[in-house]
Write a protein that holds these residues in place. Structure first.
Motif, PDB file in Angstrom:
ATOM      1  N   GLU A  76       0.827  -1.209   0.000  1.00  0.00           N
ATOM      2  CA  GLU A  76       0.000   0.000   0.000  1.00  0.00           C
ATOM      3  C   GLU A  76       0.859   1.256   0.000  1.00  0.00           C
ATOM      4  O   GLU A  76       0.541   2.236  -0.681  1.00  0.00           O
ATOM      5  N   GLU A  79       2.119   1.768  -3.488  1.00  0.00           N
ATOM      6  CA  GLU A  79       1.077   2.306  -4.373  1.00  0.00           C
ATOM      7  C   GLU A  79       0.855   3.786  -4.109  1.00  0.00           C
ATOM      8  O   GLU A  79       0.685   4.564  -5.045  1.00  0.00           O
ATOM      9  N   SER A  83       1.435   6.776  -6.769  1.00  0.00           N
ATOM     10  CA  SER A  83       0.360   7.708  -7.149  1.00  0.00           C
ATOM     11  C   SER A  83       0.771   9.148  -6.871  1.00  0.00           C
ATOM     12  O   SER A  83       0.413  10.061  -7.616  1.00  0.00           O
TER      13      SER A  83
END
Length: 101
Positions: A76, A79, A83
């Motif tokens: 996570e 990610e 992003s």
């Protein structure tokens, strides 16, 4: 030697000591004491081994769950950082585009 391997022998010896003292205080003869003590030692060694096996499986299961949780959190975080990098790139591209016009 790992401490978790000492559980079964410790339980066996503790039970043997308690039973020996109890039989001594109740004035058992040696011929009566030895077979009873042998049976107690065997039963408590088997019980200790079973408990030790269960505890080790629970500890292994908890470690696997913690490793999966850490891996999920790392994924996570990866990610989120990807992003954020993509967002920064888009913002940089927007600034460059405004300067061109």
């Amino acid at each position: 030697m790992k401490k978790d391997k000492l559980f079964a022998p410790f339980l066996m010896l503790l039970a043997g000591a308690v039973v020996s003292l109890m039989m001594y205080f109740f004035h058992y003869s040696t011929k009566e004491m030895l077979p009873i003590l042998l049976a107690v030692l065997l039963v408590f060694y088997i019980a200790g081994s079973f408990i030790q096996m269960k505890v080790n499986s629970f500890v292994r299961q908890i470690k696997e769950e913690m490793a999966a949780k850490v891996a999920k959190e790392a994924e996570e975080a990866q990610e989120i950082s990807e992003s954020m990098e993509a967002g920064e790139k888009a913002a940089d591209d927007g600034i460059q585009m405004d300067g061109v016009t």
